[in-house]
Design a protein around this motif. Structure first.
Motif: not given
Length: 273
Positions: A61-66, A70-74, A197-200, A231-243
């Motif tokens: 989850t952490g790697l996926s969302s991080t 990173i792409k969002q530069q946050k 973003a930094t927390s993740m 689920g955690a991997w795709f959820g990490g990406k989805l959560g970052a997008t929603i954020n």
């Protein structure tokens, strides 16, 4: 059907964890403990296995969302590294505390902790950040409206707070973001999106440390982990997008109510068991 349920739990945990910087463990651990009373495949799961398995999931989850943040530069890498200097040792201490804890005690303590987290989420918008101190680390951030926002912290205080956050991570398998994000926003004035973003980023690093310890102690059920990871991997990406697109107040309110219900359920299960 039960394996499908684990995939769904991983997706929900990854999405909410990434969206709010929580890591997702605060969903996975209570879900595993509650379902252990109702499903055959999870029957008899111990707190140690629930925590150890959750922390392995949080690596993904952490790697996926991080990567998404990173792409969002946050991601504030320097601040995240300083926080990890405290959370890493704290996570190891939490793993040590987790070794001999009994199921009933774990359920009660974790239930109380979850309700406390819900209270923190409830009051966080009413508290104001501490004033910046000249000798601390100072950072700046340009928001979507083009306004420059300054934030900062004292490294010693940040490391001390991160140590206790890491301790709860290793003890309860929660990732620590449920405490670290409010601390970053309230105490240090981090913009909310940067804090998440930094927390993740910090959670990803801490999860590696604590997971290695739990793996060495045999506290990971790899079948559960394999069901939860996709689920955690795709959820990490989805959560970052929603954020990136959503104001978090609505999600916070829903999560807060959800956490109170889970906390009460765990306390009742611990007392009744």
């Amino acid at each position: 059907m039960e394996w499908v349920l684990l995939v769904v739990i991983g997706l929900i945990a990854g999405t909410l964890g990434s969206l709010m910087g929580l890591g997702g463990g605060i969903i996975i651990v209570p879900a595993l403990m509650v379902l252990s009373s109702y499903t055959v495949i999870l029957m008899g799961i111990t707190p140690q296995v629930a925590v150890g398995t959750s922390l392995v999931i949080m690596i993904f989850t952490g790697l996926s969302s991080t990567l998404a943040y990173i792409k969002q530069q946050k991601v504030d890498y320097k601040s995240g590294a300083i926080f990890f200097a405290g959370s890493g040792p704290g996570a190891l201490f939490g793993v040590w505390l987790n070794r001999d804890i009994e199921v009933q005690s774990f359920l009660i303590y974790f239930g109380i902790f979850i309700i406390f987290v819900s209270f923190v989420l409830m009051i966080r918008k009413y508290l104001k950040p501490l004033k910046l101190r000249p000798k601390g680390i100072r950072r700046s951030y340009v928001n979507d409206e083009g306004i420059t926002i300054e934030y900062g912290f004292q490294p010693a205080l940040a490391i001390m707070i991160a140590f206790f956050v890491g301790m709860f991570s290793g003890l309860f398998g929660i990732g620590g973001g449920s405490l670290m994000v409010p601390a970053m926003i309230l105490l240090f004035g981090f913009p909310a999106h940067t804090a998440v973003a930094t927390s993740m980023f910090m959670i990803f690093l801490s999860a590696i440390v604590s997971s290695i310890s739990h793996i060495s102690l045999g506290n990971v059920n790899w079948l559960y982990a394999l069901a939860l990871i996709p689920g955690a991997w795709f959820g990490g990406k989805l959560g970052a997008t929603i954020n990136q697109r959503l104001k978090s107040d609505t999600v916070v309110n829903i999560l807060r109510i959800f956490l109170i219900i889970i906390g009460i359920r765990l306390i009742w299960q611990g007392i009744a068991g």
